[in-house]
Design a protein around this motif. Structure first.
Motif, PDB file in Angstrom:
ATOM      1  N   MET A  83       0.999  17.244   2.544  1.00  0.00           N
ATOM      2  CA  MET A  83      -0.165  16.345   2.618  1.00  0.00           C
ATOM      3  C   MET A  83       0.238  14.891   2.401  1.00  0.00           C
ATOM      4  N   MET A  84       1.395  14.693   1.783  1.00  0.00           N
ATOM      5  CA  MET A  84       1.833  13.325   1.444  1.00  0.00           C
ATOM      6  C   MET A  84       1.893  12.430   2.668  1.00  0.00           C
ATOM      7  N   GLN A  85       2.604  12.928   3.697  1.00  0.00           N
ATOM      8  CA  GLN A  85       2.821  12.098   4.885  1.00  0.00           C
ATOM      9  C   GLN A  85       1.484  11.689   5.526  1.00  0.00           C
ATOM     10  N   PRO A  86       0.590  12.690   5.803  1.00  0.00           N
ATOM     11  CA  PRO A  86      -0.699  12.276   6.371  1.00  0.00           C
ATOM     12  C   PRO A  86      -1.450  11.288   5.487  1.00  0.00           C
ATOM     13  N   ILE A  87      -1.396  11.478   4.169  1.00  0.00           N
ATOM     14  CA  ILE A  87      -2.124  10.557   3.289  1.00  0.00           C
ATOM     15  C   ILE A  87      -1.504   9.166   3.383  1.00  0.00           C
ATOM     16  N   LYS A  88      -0.171   9.142   3.386  1.00  0.00           N
ATOM     17  CA  LYS A  88       0.542   7.862   3.466  1.00  0.00           C
ATOM     18  C   LYS A  88       0.192   7.156   4.785  1.00  0.00           C
ATOM     19  N   GLU A  89       0.237   7.934   5.865  1.00  0.00           N
ATOM     20  CA  GLU A  89      -0.086   7.340   7.172  1.00  0.00           C
ATOM     21  C   GLU A  89      -1.523   6.860   7.201  1.00  0.00           C
TER      22      GLU A  89
ATOM     23  N   SER B 225       0.821  -1.211   0.000  1.00  0.00           N
ATOM     24  CA  SER B 225       0.000   0.000   0.000  1.00  0.00           C
ATOM     25  C   SER B 225       0.855   1.261   0.000  1.00  0.00           C
ATOM     26  N   SER B 226       2.029   1.206   0.643  1.00  0.00           N
ATOM     27  CA  SER B 226       2.870   2.394   0.734  1.00  0.00           C
ATOM     28  C   SER B 226       3.421   2.827  -0.627  1.00  0.00           C
ATOM     29  N   PRO B 227       4.160   1.930  -1.314  1.00  0.00           N
ATOM     30  CA  PRO B 227       4.673   2.349  -2.633  1.00  0.00           C
ATOM     31  C   PRO B 227       3.561   2.706  -3.606  1.00  0.00           C
ATOM     32  N   LEU B 228       2.422   2.017  -3.493  1.00  0.00           N
ATOM     33  CA  LEU B 228       1.308   2.318  -4.396  1.00  0.00           C
ATOM     34  C   LEU B 228       0.841   3.751  -4.193  1.00  0.00           C
TER      35      LEU B 228
END
Ligand code: ATP
Length: 618
Positions: free
Chosen positions: A330-336, A286-289
């Protein structure tokens, strides 16, 4: 949904800490957003050639003069006024002083953001750990109350796995879940507001791909939940094997089965390994995706936004960089958020298993308004009692039997005939399916269960001792007894002498399950426990394993003293017991086939006579 509500019910008592955490998250988000935004005046101060209103702003003012709607015009004007206020009042038009002020502002913002982050983490940890403690305690007290049939249906490893692994999984899911689920959406909303304020067109480009990524993340979550269940079952298998071999180490060694057990264990660790690998594969997908999807968004922004800057439309260069920073923040929150969904799925699967145990009802429990009993006055009667562990296979069939106060009833019969099952019905470890058992004329099911069991002392073949001192083992459940009383009981049970010779006497720890004691010593401690409890009714399952002659005599003496003046059910394996018993019943295939005194039964020449020749006549 019900599952969420049940977890929430555990969180409810911690609402104050939760609220504290929420407030801290709000402040954290506020300071974090301002911090991200502060890059715009910073860049403007350093890179702009002259102190003036940024060129793009001028373009916007122009645009505001002929807005598409009156509301849009007002909005642009307000935005401009805000900018003016920041550049004129807050930062100032002098570049050196502005730089100083901005640096100071950034330090302050960082400090405040960190303080609120720390406080939020503390409050949240309080909630998480509190919830976990409560679930663990509930689970433990619930399984303690469950009836014996639950333990026959469920392997020990499975139960241990529920309380250890599953609770830990719920923990990591709550900890990852709550913080990320509250903090990250807030940060995203704040970033979104800032992004839309800077350029709604660019924001639209950024979010075109969002629904697509959400669908992929959802699919991964469902898979993870399924795989997590399988993996926890594998862990339970592993714990079961471990528990069995540790407690049955003698048997393993006696049969030289070490290699077999090692291979079996290796097989189970391997299955667990594979199931974990499967989970890791899915989780890490899910992370790399998400990152790949995000990269697509970034390229879109660069292309679209870059063109706007190049063509001098609507967006100043520093605003474009600010916008990029906001989108990247926003990347980090979305990734988390993407991985938190998976963690929650794992936690939910664990919670489901936990609640499944919590939902099991004890099959033997008190009726509403049970009758208190404090004494045993006249007799215990089995009235046409039938019982089976499974509905379709009766183990006891239509048993009628009466035992008067003070009587010693010896129960004998071939193995598997139902002797242990019969005595297990007396303390209500199980309830009969048909018929009833009465104590002084009252149905056992109407009596207060704890009172009933207080009337009984049970000494089984397998003496269960706890990893505690000799004193506390003898006084198990009888905290109010003094050392003198314990010593007196040990004396009656022929245990005082050997206990006194232990390194710390009555305070010596006997090790888990009493491994540091001999078989005879363990039995005598168990007898001392029953003597100290001093119950009017005794249930005794004589040990079949032979002790050496001296030990045998000591145990025998102890048992005889224990039985004196009490009503006892004895599953008999010793000749002396059957000789001394007031009555002997012979149980075969779940029915009483003979009863009487020893001499009468030997003369009758039936099953008892055969058993006597084989078992007792040595
Ligand atoms: P032994 O002298 O060998 O201990 P017993 O006469 O005490 O035997 P029980 O232990 O009462 O016999 O068992 C009677 C029958 O009930 C047996 O067929 C046994 O397989 C079955 N049984 C015992 N415990 C359970 C259980 N927990 N679940 C299902 N069946 C059981």
């Amino acid at each position: 949904m019900k599952l969420y509500l049940r977890i929430l019910a555990y969180i409810k008592p911690y609402w104050a800490h939760l609220l504290g955490s929420l407030v801290c998250i709000l402040f954290f988000t506020l300071f974090n957003s301002v911090l991200t935004l502060s890059v715009i005046p910073f860049l403007n101060t350093i890179f702009s050639q002259e102190q003036q209103t940024p060129p793009a702003a001028a373009a916007e003012i122009q645009a505001a003069a002929s807005p598409s709607t009156p509301a849009a015009g007002r909005w642009l004007q307000a935005k401009e006024q805000m900018k003016e206020w920041v550049y004129d009042r807050l930062i100032g038009r002098d570049r050196h002083r502005a730089l100083q002020r901005l640096c100071l502002l950034i330090v302050m913002l960082f400090f405040l953001k960190s303080v609120f982050d720390y406080l939020q983490a503390y409050f949240m940890a309080f909630v998480e750990q509190g919830v976990i403690r409560d679930i663990r305690n509930d689970l433990y007290s619930h399984i303690n109350r469950l009836s014996l049939d639950f333990y026959h249906r469920t392997r020990a490893g499975q139960i241990i796995s529920r309380i250890t692994n599953d609770v830990t999984l719920v923990n990591s899911s709550i900890s990852a879940g709550f913080v990320t689920l509250i903090k990250n959406p807030l940060m995203l909303i704040a970033a979104l507001i800032l992004a839309v304020t800077l350029s709604w067109r660019l924001t639209l480009v950024a979010f075109l791909v969002a629904p697509f990524s959400m669908a992929i993340i959802g699919w991964i979550g469902v898979r993870l939940r399924r795989e997590s269940t399988i993996s926890q079952e594998r862990m339970a298998d592993l714990t079961s094997t471990l528990q069995e071999t540790v407690s049955g180490v003698r048997v393993v060694k006696a049969f030289a089965m070490e290699n077999f057990e090692i291979r079996k264990f290796a097989g189970e660790t391997d299955r667990y390994f594979r199931s974990l690998l499967k989970i890791t594969r899915t989780r890490n997908l899910s992370s790399p995706l998400t990152e790949f999807l995000a990269a697509g968004v970034a390229v879109g922004i660069l292309w679209f936004g870059g063109r706007q800057v190049l063509e001098g439309q609507m967006l100043a260069p520093e605003e474009f960089i600010g916008f990029l920073l906001i989108v990247f923040s926003m990347m980090q929150p979305i990734k988390e958020l993407s991985s938190v969904h998976n963690r929650i799925q794992e936690g939910l699967a664990a919670a489901e298993r936990i609640f499944h145990v919590l939902d099991q009802k004890p099959t033997v429990q008190n009726r509403a308004h049970p009758i208190p009993v404090n004494d045993f006055a006249s007799c215990i009667a089995f009235e046409q009692v039938s019982f089976g562990y499974h509905r379709d296979r009766l183990v006891l069939k239509d048993i009628s039997l009466q035992i008067s106060k003070g009587e010693c009833l010896a129960i004998v019969g071939p193995s598997g005939g139902g002797k242990s099952t019969l005595v297990d019905l007396v303390p209500r470890f199980y309830d009969p399916q048909k018929g009833r058992i009465t104590l002084d004329g009252l149905d056992l099911r109407d009596l207060e269960l704890s009172h009933l069991r207080r009337l009984m002392g049970i000494v089984t073949q397998e003496t269960i001792l706890f990893n505690d001192s000799v004193l506390r083992n003898i006084a198990y459940g009888l905290e109010d007894k003094t050392l003198e009383e314990v010593m007196e009981a040990a004396n009656v049970a022929n245990a005082h002498d050997f206990i006194s010779q232990l390194p710390q006497g009555y305070e010596t720890n006997i090790g888990e399950r009493g491994v540091t004691l001999s078989g005879g010593q363990r039995q005598r401690i168990a007898i001392a426990r029953a003597v100290l409890k001093n119950p009017p009714i005794l249930i005794l399952d004589e040990a079949t394993s032979a002790l050496d002659t001296e030990s045998e005599i000591l145990v025998q003496q102890a048992i005889e003293r224990l039985m004196k003046h009490r009503t006892s059910f004895v599953i008999a394996h010793r000749l002396s017991t059957v000789l001394n018993a007031d009555r002997i019943i012979v149980i075969d295939h779940g029915a009483v086939v003979e009863q009487g005194r020893h001499d009468e039964l030997v003369q009758a020449g039936g099953l008892y006579q055969k058993l006597y020749t084989m078992q007792f006549h040595t």
